[in-house]
Structure formats: structure tokens, C-alpha cells
Scaffold this active site. Structure first.
Site, short mmCIF file in Angstrom:
data_model
loop_
_atom_site.label_atom_id
_atom_site.label_comp_id
_atom_site.label_asym_id
_atom_site.label_seq_id
_atom_site.Cartn_x
_atom_site.Cartn_y
_atom_site.Cartn_z
N HIS A 51 -6.27 -6.47 6.93
CA HIS A 51 -5.28 -5.80 6.11
C HIS A 51 -5.99 -4.63 5.41
O HIS A 51 -7.23 -4.58 5.38
CB HIS A 51 -4.70 -6.79 5.09
CG HIS A 51 -3.59 -7.64 5.62
ND1 HIS A 51 -2.77 -8.39 4.80
CD2 HIS A 51 -3.15 -7.86 6.89
CE1 HIS A 51 -1.87 -9.03 5.54
NE2 HIS A 51 -2.09 -8.73 6.81
N GLU A 53 -6.54 -3.73 2.31
CA GLU A 53 -7.48 -4.02 1.22
C GLU A 53 -8.76 -4.68 1.77
O GLU A 53 -9.85 -4.43 1.26
CB GLU A 53 -6.83 -4.95 0.19
CG GLU A 53 -5.58 -4.37 -0.48
CD GLU A 53 -4.29 -4.70 0.28
OE1 GLU A 53 -4.33 -4.82 1.54
OE2 GLU A 53 -3.24 -4.82 -0.37
N SER A 78 2.24 -3.67 -2.20
CA SER A 78 1.94 -4.89 -2.95
C SER A 78 1.11 -5.86 -2.12
O SER A 78 1.47 -6.19 -0.99
CB SER A 78 3.27 -5.53 -3.35
OG SER A 78 3.08 -6.66 -4.14
N CYS A 80 -0.65 -8.95 -0.27
CA CYS A 80 -0.27 -10.29 0.19
C CYS A 80 -1.20 -11.34 -0.42
O CYS A 80 -2.16 -11.01 -1.11
CB CYS A 80 -0.37 -10.34 1.72
SG CYS A 80 -2.06 -10.54 2.31
N CYS A 83 -5.04 -10.73 0.55
CA CYS A 83 -5.70 -9.62 -0.14
C CYS A 83 -5.80 -9.92 -1.64
O CYS A 83 -6.80 -9.56 -2.29
CB CYS A 83 -4.94 -8.33 0.13
SG CYS A 83 -4.95 -7.91 1.90
#
Lengths: 147, 147
Positions: A51, A53, A78, A80, A83
Site C-alpha cells: 500500500h 504508506e 484514509s 486502512c 497501514c
């Protein structure tokens, strides 16, 4: 107008989109200076853990614990659960979120654990994500573990 | 005596130790069949996200969402916030933990979110971890974001 702080993450998201990937980007700042960027690379690397991040943390490399505690994670969407967990593991005290209209992750858990969470409600981030979700709904669902 | 279910994870942890890495291993089972193993590879890859459970998920590749919901994640050590988050993201309903004496991660969060968590209190896992922690305390602290 997108804030300067958010721009590197947004540009990373756009780069991901141009590659055929999921358009989510992130940037890590330590004491106000940018250290790394990252983007969701599920499609590009066939990765289930990259992901935005996570990719960004990986690009930053092995930092001393004390660097993370002076860091800000900026992300276009936003974060998950995964992350969020990485942010908590490394005790990053500040998260800046481009938007949470397209998906709302574990912001409450971040706040409960003392992380400052700022949501910018950036229109460019939202538009990028909404277009992607409309075009590739099954890829998006795969990314967030939805049947 | 180490359970058969735990053995692939323990063997992965031992492989990590032999490589000079942090001796934590994991294995993913779907409907009782092993799909992948993984080990912490901070040292081996210079990675800050390749904890054992993450490495294991990555080795499993892109599974359909419905496979994760029939999965069991087996890990030699109680999962940290990041690995817990990954388990929650993919809605893995069952986590088997070798031991939680050396480190206790986010087991409570897993249970709150409905995940079945079984702790085996396996002596071989504990011994492997305790020896490592005594020999490389700063590497271990880096891995869990501690100053």
C-alpha cells in the site's frame, strides 16, 4: 487547491494511476523535511503489502526509532488497518489524510492511540480515487479485502 | 513438543536466524492447507515492513478475498500492530501464536475485532527468541520501534 504538504503524495498517486495502478500515494516527513514517497503498487509489483504508506516506509529505509517519533505520514486516502498498524508500530505521531470520502480506514484507532489525524478533504485526491473506483471496482475491492 | 501446525513457521524463524536475521517465522494456511511461509527479513533485505507475517502474505501472492476469510495465520511470536493490521485488513479469522512471553503485540485488538487467537506457549519459539534478544537487543528494539 492542493496543499504543498500533500502534493508529493498526490503526485505519487498520479504516477501510480499512469502505471495502471491503484492511485494512492504517500509521503513521509521527518521534522518537516520530506524523506520518502510511495504509492500503492499492488498492480505494478503483484504485491499485497505495498500500500502507499507501506511503500513509502520501505523507501525511507531503516530509520532510528527517534526519527519516526518526529515524523508525519501524509497519504492521499484514509489509511486502512494495515497501514494504520504500521504507523502505530513506528509511533508516528501525525497523519495527514488527503480525503476520506472514498474510503474511511482506521482513523478512530489512530486517534485513540494518540495520533494527531488531520483530514484535508482535498478535491483532487477525491476525484482521482472516484474515477479509479468507478473504472476498476474489483481491483479496488481486492486491495481492501472485500469480496 | 512443537505442534505440526507451528513447525513450518518455526523452521522459517530458524532459517532467518541462520541468515543473521530476526528469528520470527510465519505460515499461512487456507482451509487447512499451507499456502506460504515467511520470515522477518529486516536484516536480509534492509526492510522495515517485512515482518514474518507480512513476508508470508507477500509470498502467498494476490489471493481472492474469500481465501483470506478461510485462512489461519500461524506465527512464532505475538503479532505487532502492523502485522495485526494486515490480518484485520484481509479479514483472516484465525491466528495461532507460538509464544507471547518475549513480546506481546495487539492480541486484544485482534480479539475485539472477532479474530480467534490461540497462544501455544511453545518452548522452542520462546528459546529461539530469548537467545536472539539477549544477543542483539538493539536490532530487536529497532524492529518494534523502540528507542
Amino acid at each position: 487547491m492542493t496543499s504543498e504538504l500533500l502534493l508529493p503524495a498526490l503526485n505519487s498517486a498520479r504516477k501510480g494511476r499512469a502505471e495502471g495502478g491503484i492511485p494512492i500515494g504517500a509521503a513521509l516527513y521527518v521534522e518537516g523535511a520530506i524523506v520518502s514517497t510511495g504509492r500503492n503498487r499492488r498492480q505494478q509489483l503483484g504485491s499485497v503489502i505495498r500500500h502507499a504508506e507501506m511503500d513509502c516506509l520501505e523507501h525511507a529505509g531503516r530509520l532510528p526509532a527517534g526519527a519516526y517519533t518526529k515524523a508525519t505520514m501524509v497519504t492521499t486516502l484514509s489509511p486502512c488497518d494495515m497501514c494504520t498498524g504500521a504507523i502505530l508500530l513506528y509511533r508516528i505521531p501525525h497523519v495527514v489524510i488527503g480525503e476520506n470520502r472514498s474510503y474511511r480506514g482506521a482513523e478512530d484507532l489512530l486517534r485513540e492511540r494518540g495520533v494527531q489525524v488531520d483530514v484535508l478533504d482535498d478535491q483532487a485526491c477525491t476525484l482521482l480515487m472516484q474515477e479509479f473506483m468507478a473504472e476498476f471496482p474489483s481491483l479496488w475491492n481486492e486491495d481492501i479485502g472485500v469480496l
